[in-house]
Design an enzyme around this catalytic site. Structure first.
Site, PDB file in Angstrom:
ATOM      1  N   HIS A 133      44.020   5.662 -59.188  1.00  0.00           N
ATOM      2  CA  HIS A 133      43.544   7.001 -58.830  1.00  0.00           C
ATOM      3  C   HIS A 133      44.741   7.924 -58.653  1.00  0.00           C
ATOM      4  O   HIS A 133      45.742   7.557 -58.053  1.00  0.00           O
ATOM      5  CB  HIS A 133      42.755   6.950 -57.515  1.00  0.00           C
ATOM      6  CG  HIS A 133      42.253   8.299 -57.101  1.00  0.00           C
ATOM      7  ND1 HIS A 133      41.085   8.838 -57.594  1.00  0.00           N
ATOM      8  CD2 HIS A 133      42.768   9.226 -56.269  1.00  0.00           C
ATOM      9  CE1 HIS A 133      40.903  10.040 -57.070  1.00  0.00           C
ATOM     10  NE2 HIS A 133      41.912  10.301 -56.271  1.00  0.00           N
ATOM     11  N   ASP A 185      30.445  11.540 -49.274  1.00  0.00           N
ATOM     12  CA  ASP A 185      31.720  12.211 -49.545  1.00  0.00           C
ATOM     13  C   ASP A 185      31.487  13.483 -50.356  1.00  0.00           C
ATOM     14  O   ASP A 185      32.109  14.514 -50.107  1.00  0.00           O
ATOM     15  CB  ASP A 185      32.675  11.288 -50.303  1.00  0.00           C
ATOM     16  CG  ASP A 185      33.900  12.060 -50.770  1.00  0.00           C
ATOM     17  OD1 ASP A 185      34.649  12.530 -49.896  1.00  0.00           O
ATOM     18  OD2 ASP A 185      34.077  12.248 -51.986  1.00  0.00           O
ATOM     19  N   ARG A 204      33.774  20.703 -46.494  1.00  0.00           N
ATOM     20  CA  ARG A 204      35.171  20.916 -46.090  1.00  0.00           C
ATOM     21  C   ARG A 204      35.806  22.024 -46.911  1.00  0.00           C
ATOM     22  O   ARG A 204      36.620  22.803 -46.410  1.00  0.00           O
ATOM     23  CB  ARG A 204      35.966  19.612 -46.274  1.00  0.00           C
ATOM     24  CG  ARG A 204      35.607  18.556 -45.232  1.00  0.00           C
ATOM     25  CD  ARG A 204      36.139  17.195 -45.647  1.00  0.00           C
ATOM     26  NE  ARG A 204      37.536  17.188 -45.975  1.00  0.00           N
ATOM     27  CZ  ARG A 204      38.088  16.464 -46.954  1.00  0.00           C
ATOM     28  NH1 ARG A 204      37.358  15.661 -47.701  1.00  0.00           N
ATOM     29  NH2 ARG A 204      39.365  16.533 -47.190  1.00  0.00           N
ATOM     30  N   SER A 258      38.089  10.170 -48.087  1.00  0.00           N
ATOM     31  CA  SER A 258      37.336  10.694 -49.221  1.00  0.00           C
ATOM     32  C   SER A 258      37.708   9.942 -50.507  1.00  0.00           C
ATOM     33  O   SER A 258      36.843   9.431 -51.236  1.00  0.00           O
ATOM     34  CB  SER A 258      37.636  12.196 -49.348  1.00  0.00           C
ATOM     35  OG  SER A 258      37.221  12.699 -50.576  1.00  0.00           O
ATOM     36  N   LYS A 286      35.382   6.518 -52.539  1.00  0.00           N
ATOM     37  CA  LYS A 286      34.927   6.487 -53.937  1.00  0.00           C
ATOM     38  C   LYS A 286      35.500   5.277 -54.670  1.00  0.00           C
ATOM     39  O   LYS A 286      34.824   4.646 -55.469  1.00  0.00           O
ATOM     40  CB  LYS A 286      35.333   7.794 -54.638  1.00  0.00           C
ATOM     41  CG  LYS A 286      34.479   8.967 -54.170  1.00  0.00           C
ATOM     42  CD  LYS A 286      34.953  10.296 -54.709  1.00  0.00           C
ATOM     43  CE  LYS A 286      36.146  10.817 -53.981  1.00  0.00           C
ATOM     44  NZ  LYS A 286      36.333  12.248 -53.934  1.00  0.00           N
TER      45      LYS A 286
HETATM   46  N1  URA Z   1      40.434  14.570 -53.485  1.00  0.00           N
HETATM   47  C1  URA Z   1      39.347  13.939 -52.991  1.00  0.00           C
HETATM   48  O1  URA Z   1      38.688  13.164 -53.679  1.00  0.00           O
HETATM   49  N2  URA Z   1      39.012  14.180 -51.719  1.00  0.00           N
HETATM   50  C2  URA Z   1      39.690  15.033 -50.914  1.00  0.00           C
HETATM   51  O2  URA Z   1      39.334  15.192 -49.763  1.00  0.00           O
HETATM   52  C3  URA Z   1      40.801  15.695 -51.458  1.00  0.00           C
HETATM   53  C4  URA Z   1      41.158  15.429 -52.753  1.00  0.00           C
END
Ligand code: URA
Length: 434
Positions: free
Chosen positions: A82, A161, A168, A183, A187
């Site tokens: 990621h 999320d 947010r 967050s 995932k």
């Molecule tokens: N990328 C994400 O997936 N989540 C965040 O909170 C910030 C960047």
């Protein structure tokens, strides 16, 4: 249990229990907890922070809020990667085929982009015929057969999320390290990998502008991964200028293909080799990163990485001939060079400005509903440290006909700083957290 008490506890700096965090996340996902209470709690977290255990509990609660991929029927250690995102980041297009050719199974769910340019999924869609969705059975079967499949992430993966990130975004609580870490990791965990390699970017084109924050984020995410039983390694990497030269969907696919042929930009190749080496080690396919690197270099040199890319494209309905015939990719009608006004050395390239310029050409989305133009974008002709003379091209704009390019040209001019003396050159890799 009441949301009011949970908010008050965190506002006063208390430590939330796993049950309290779960109550909030599951209630918010179902719609029982209203946005105003979720916003109050995230603001309290923003100021008071989260203990490592609270961060891990939040991550797991969000990962459990929706579907979870089950990759256990696939042989081997499944390693995901990621990136926290940057301008010109096309590493997945290179890394996927590269490590798959080395024997690592890659079952990847990727996102579309919101911002400068598309995400991996948008970039793949620049390949004629390429399908980014398939049912779960076909997805697993493809990974079993060729070691690689990349599909679009659905809204059912970590829906808590998705909802919380959107909240947010409009309540000034995105830039909280524990919230970002939870967050991202929720995932990754829901997507089912056994091990995770993170690319935490820092610099003018990244989320994290300061090195200290980037290391902090990397540490927090690695700790979450290890706490929940997923081996996790993070590389902190430089995003003080776009990665490679190309910014824009089809243009980035071209550059990724060149890199798989061993002819790509040095910074992109180096980053892919560094990330790929960590993936091979986590998958148990190499003793250590230097041994992994030698193997990956051989895979590029022998043509095996490019062949894996062709196999992958064909498996998902795309035309594998794009690998040898660039003209099959979408191309913009106009090529407009932006020329330097001064002699000197490129001292700085504001990556975010380049990203915004690409977006102004149509390469990115400002809202989820926007349609991306896959052909347009920017190809830099110079990078930090390069010598330049007035009148030489800084960057080519790839644009559609009849577009007034004055504003975009100005953005490019402003993104470049030209100085009399050559700047100090930085490395792409700034550190590792494991
Ligand atoms: N990328 C994400 O997936 N989540 C965040 O909170 C910030 C960047």
């Amino acid at each position: 249990m009441r949301m009011y008490d949970i908010i008050l506890k965190k506002r006063r700096g208390g430590t939330l229990s796993a049950a309290e965090i779960d109550f909030f996340i599951q209630g918010y996902t179902r719609g029982d907890v209203p946005d105003y209470q979720a916003a109050a709690l995230t603001m309290a977290i923003f100021f008071q922070g989260l203990e490592p255990e609270e961060t891990a509990d939040l991550t797991l609660a969000m990962a459990r809020s929706g579907d979870r991929a089950d990759l256990s029927s696939l042989p081997g250690v499944k390693v995901d990667k990621h990136s926290t995102g940057g301008v010109g980041d096309k590493t997945t297009l290179v890394l996927g085929p590269l490590v798959a050719a080395a024997g690592v199974p890659v079952a990847k769910m990727s996102g579309r982009g919101l911002g400068h340019t598309g995400g991996t999924i948008d970039k793949l869609e620049a390949i004629p015929g390429f399908r980014v969705s398939m049912d779960n059975r076909s997805f697993l079967e493809q990974v079993r057969r060729i070691n690689l499949a990349v599909v679009a992430q659905t809204g059912h993966l970590a829906p808590a999320d998705k909802k919380l990130y959107a909240l947010r975004d409009v309540t000034a609580t995105v830039d909280s390290i524990p919230l970002i870490a939870a967050s991202v990791m929720s995932k990754k965990i829901a997507a089912g990998a056994d091990a995770i390699v993170l690319d935490v970017k820092v610099g003018s084109g990244a989320f994290m502008k300061k090195l200290e924050d980037a290391f902090n984020l990397a540490r927090t995410m690695v700790d979450i991964g290890n706490q929940v039983g997923r081996k996790t390694v993070a590389l902190v990497t430089n995003m003080d200028q776009p990665l490679g030269y190309a910014v824009g969907n089809a243009l980035e696919v071209r550059e990724a293909i060149a890199t798989l042929k061993g002819q790509g930009p040095e910074d992109l190749r180096e980053l892919c080799l560094q990330l790929g080496s960590e993936m091979l080690v986590l998958a148990g396919m190499a003793e250590d990163p230097p041994a992994a690197r030698t193997r990956l270099e051989q895979i590029i040199d022998s043509g095996a990485a490019l062949n894996k890319f062709k196999e992958f494209v064909a498996a998902q309905g795309g035309n594998p001939e794009v690998a040898d015939r660039e003209e099959l990719l979408p191309a913009a009608a106009v090529l407009y060079p932006v020329q330097a006004k001064l002699d000197g050395y490129i001292a700085e390239i504001q990556a975010e400005q380049i990203g915004l310029a690409a977006m102004a050409l149509g390469a990115g989305r400002a809202t989820k509903e926007d349609v991306i133009d896959l052909a347009v974008g920017i190809v830099l002709k110079k990078k930090i440290g390069d010598k330049i003379s007035a009148g030489e091209t800084l960057a080519d704009l790839h644009a559609q006909k009849d577009m007034d390019l004055t504003a975009v040209e100005q953005m490019i001019q402003q993104a470049f700083t030209i100085n009399g003396a050559p700047p100090a050159q930085g490395n792409i890799l700034l550190g590792k957290v494991s």
